[in-house]
Design an enzyme around this catalytic site. Structure first.
Site, short mmCIF file in Angstrom:
data_model
loop_
_atom_site.label_atom_id
_atom_site.label_comp_id
_atom_site.label_asym_id
_atom_site.label_seq_id
_atom_site.Cartn_x
_atom_site.Cartn_y
_atom_site.Cartn_z
N GLY A 218 0.82 -1.20 0.00
CA GLY A 218 0.00 0.00 0.00
C GLY A 218 0.85 1.25 0.00
O GLY A 218 0.36 2.35 0.22
N PRO A 260 5.57 -5.12 -1.57
CA PRO A 260 5.35 -3.98 -2.45
C PRO A 260 5.34 -4.37 -3.92
O PRO A 260 6.15 -5.18 -4.36
CB PRO A 260 6.55 -3.08 -2.16
CG PRO A 260 7.62 -4.03 -1.73
CD PRO A 260 6.95 -5.18 -1.06
N GLY A 261 4.38 -3.81 -4.64
CA GLY A 261 4.37 -3.97 -6.09
C GLY A 261 4.71 -2.62 -6.70
O GLY A 261 5.81 -2.37 -7.18
N ARG A 298 -5.37 2.12 -16.64
CA ARG A 298 -5.50 2.68 -15.29
C ARG A 298 -6.26 4.01 -15.23
O ARG A 298 -7.07 4.20 -14.32
CB ARG A 298 -4.13 2.82 -14.62
CG ARG A 298 -3.44 1.46 -14.42
CD ARG A 298 -2.22 1.55 -13.52
NE ARG A 298 -2.60 1.67 -12.14
CZ ARG A 298 -2.65 2.77 -11.44
NH1 ARG A 298 -2.31 3.91 -11.98
NH2 ARG A 298 -3.03 2.77 -10.19
N TYR A 302 -9.38 3.27 -12.90
CA TYR A 302 -9.22 3.78 -11.53
C TYR A 302 -9.25 5.30 -11.45
O TYR A 302 -9.08 5.86 -10.37
CB TYR A 302 -7.87 3.32 -10.95
CG TYR A 302 -7.65 1.85 -10.92
CD1 TYR A 302 -8.50 1.01 -10.18
CD2 TYR A 302 -6.59 1.27 -11.61
CE1 TYR A 302 -8.28 -0.36 -10.14
CE2 TYR A 302 -6.37 -0.10 -11.57
CZ TYR A 302 -7.22 -0.90 -10.83
OH TYR A 302 -7.00 -2.24 -10.79
N CYS A 328 -12.45 2.27 -30.16
CA CYS A 328 -13.79 2.72 -30.51
C CYS A 328 -14.70 2.78 -29.30
O CYS A 328 -15.79 2.19 -29.26
CB CYS A 328 -14.37 1.81 -31.57
SG CYS A 328 -13.43 2.00 -33.08
N TYR A 356 0.93 -2.35 -12.91
CA TYR A 356 -0.47 -2.52 -13.34
C TYR A 356 -0.77 -1.85 -14.67
O TYR A 356 -1.85 -1.30 -14.88
CB TYR A 356 -1.43 -2.00 -12.24
CG TYR A 356 -1.09 -2.58 -10.90
CD1 TYR A 356 -1.30 -3.92 -10.64
CD2 TYR A 356 -0.51 -1.80 -9.89
CE1 TYR A 356 -0.95 -4.49 -9.43
CE2 TYR A 356 -0.15 -2.35 -8.67
CZ TYR A 356 -0.37 -3.70 -8.45
OH TYR A 356 -0.02 -4.24 -7.25
#
Ligand code: PLP
Length: 401
Positions: A218, A260-261, A298, A302, A328, A356
């Site tokens: 996070g 962690p990513g 993303r 998001y 489209c 991501y």
């Protein structure tokens, strides 16, 4: 990475293309380990789902990191990349008992976040140590798609279910060797994180055979020049102190783990697109690039704000643009964004394209997924070829009528 290098890569590999700076990944890894230098046993599990290219996994393994996985396929990729089974943790949600058992059979640490599954697994394999994922119900961040600690979340075993959890452990005689939380992305307030940690410590005391406590991830990274980021150094200082105290209390040194990513790979990535054209309407100037949410979803999924830089015209006069794609459907990357004057065929660099981004790319509109390039030791290395028509047809069976 410099604009010149990025332009050169776009020239060589064409557009659109993802570029990752290996040195930035290494710098982030070193920054995290330095922040937690007071911890004698620290384990950083890279969250593979952020960016799973096999060369990236190999590079991160070489740095000394462990791996966090959410599917058996990620486990298999991790093993192929050189992570040992002992250095992989598997933290799935909503998977079958069968998949859980297959992963456990590989010698990978499993992390269970569902009481029914815990009970079933404990009855079948009481000798396999298991980590449990607790939901401390602390809200981190504001976006419900990426905040997974709240009361309605499907993730984790609610902290309020501790009595039942303890009964299952006792009845099955299983061993709980780890306790885990992952409150979701975007931790802005260290004190909120520490509050959640206190809940985890209180739960941890109830288990006598712990080897590690995993605080998930996070960590927030800045997405635009004036964006916030988690103060890792402050977190490192405060949590380390508290963790070491806990271990004294517990009577045994434990491993402190993270997953962690984004923190490791987000800022290493650039997504390079080329401008197909400029379109003026009555109210807006659109810059249309050779991509869309098929490659970079993303912003649409998001509402993520990615900094966009016109690397072809660094000294151009800033103007306001809506940057859109060629799919489209509405595929707005940025609205009313101040960018140096854009002309046809300019290369736009989207920042924070490491986490991501490629992993969520699809073939929608039958477009090819982009190439991926790793910048390492002052050289660019192609780590994934751009797809071809052949790739679109692989696995399709052609019926003759
Ligand atoms: C996605 C995920 C992470 C990584 O989150 P980031 O925000 O990318 O750091 C860590 N742990 C678990 C269990 C996850 O699902």
């Amino acid at each position: 990475m410099t604009a010149e290098t990025l332009l050169q890569i776009a020239e060589t590999y064409k557009s659109p293309v993802y570029v990752y700076d290996a040195h930035k990944i290494e710098a982030q890894y070193n920054r995290l380990t330095a922040a937690f230098k007071e911890i004698s046993q620290l384990k950083i599990h890279y969250a593979a789902k952020a960016l799973t290219n096999i060369s990236i996994l190999k590079f991160i393994s070489k740095l000394g990191a462990a791996l966090d996985t959410v599917s058996i396929q990620e486990v298999q990729l991790g093993l192929k990349a050189g992570f040992t089974a002992e250095n992989i943790i598997y933290t799935p949600n909503g998977v079958s008992l069968r998949e859980l058992e297959s992963v456990a059979a590989l010698g990978v640490q499993i992390n269970i976040d569902n009481l029914e599954l815990l009970e079933q697994f404990g009855h079948k394999q009481p000798n396999t140590p298991v980590c449990i994922r607790i939901n401390p119900h602390i809200m981190a961040g504001g976006n419900s798609n990426i905040s997974v600690g709240h009361i309605d979340s499907k993730f984790g075993i609610s902290i309020h279910q501790m009595p039942l959890l303890l009964r299952i452990v006792e009845n099955t005689q299983m061993t709980i060797n780890g306790i885990h939380m992952h409150t979701g992305s975007d931790i802005l307030d260290i004190d909120v994180f520490l509050q959640a940690s206190e809940i985890l410590f209180a739960a941890a005391k109830q288990f006598k055979k712990l080897e590690f406590i995993d605080f998930g991830s996070g960590f927030k990274v800045p997405y635009t020049p004036d964006d916030f980021e988690t103060n890792i150094e402050e977190l490192g200082k405060k949590l380390s102190q508290r963790f070491n105290l806990f271990c004294e209390d517990y009577g045994k040194p434990l491993t402190l783990a993270f997953e962690p990513g984004k923190f490791l790979v987000s800022q290493s990535g650039y997504f390079l697109t080329q401008v197909n054209g400029i379109k003026q309407t009555t109210s807006t100037v659109f810059a249309q690039v050779d991509s869309g949410f098929n490659h970079f979803i993303r912003p649409m999924l998001y509402g993520a704000q990615h900094h966009i830089e016109n690397i072809s015209n660094p000294n151009g006069k800033p103007r306001f643009y809506s940057v859109v794609g060629y799919v489209c459907e509405t595929d707005t990357f940025a609205s009313n964004r101040r960018i140096n004057e854009i002309n046809e065929s300019d290369i736009l660099a989207f920042h924070n394209a490491g986490a991501y981004c490629f992993v969520m790319a699809s073939n929608y509109n039958s477009r090819y997924r982009p190439a991926e390039v790793l910048w390492y030791n002052k050289q660019n290395h192609l780590i994934r070829k751009r797809e071809t028509l052949e790739d679109l047809l692989t696995n399709q069976l052609v019926l003759n009528f």
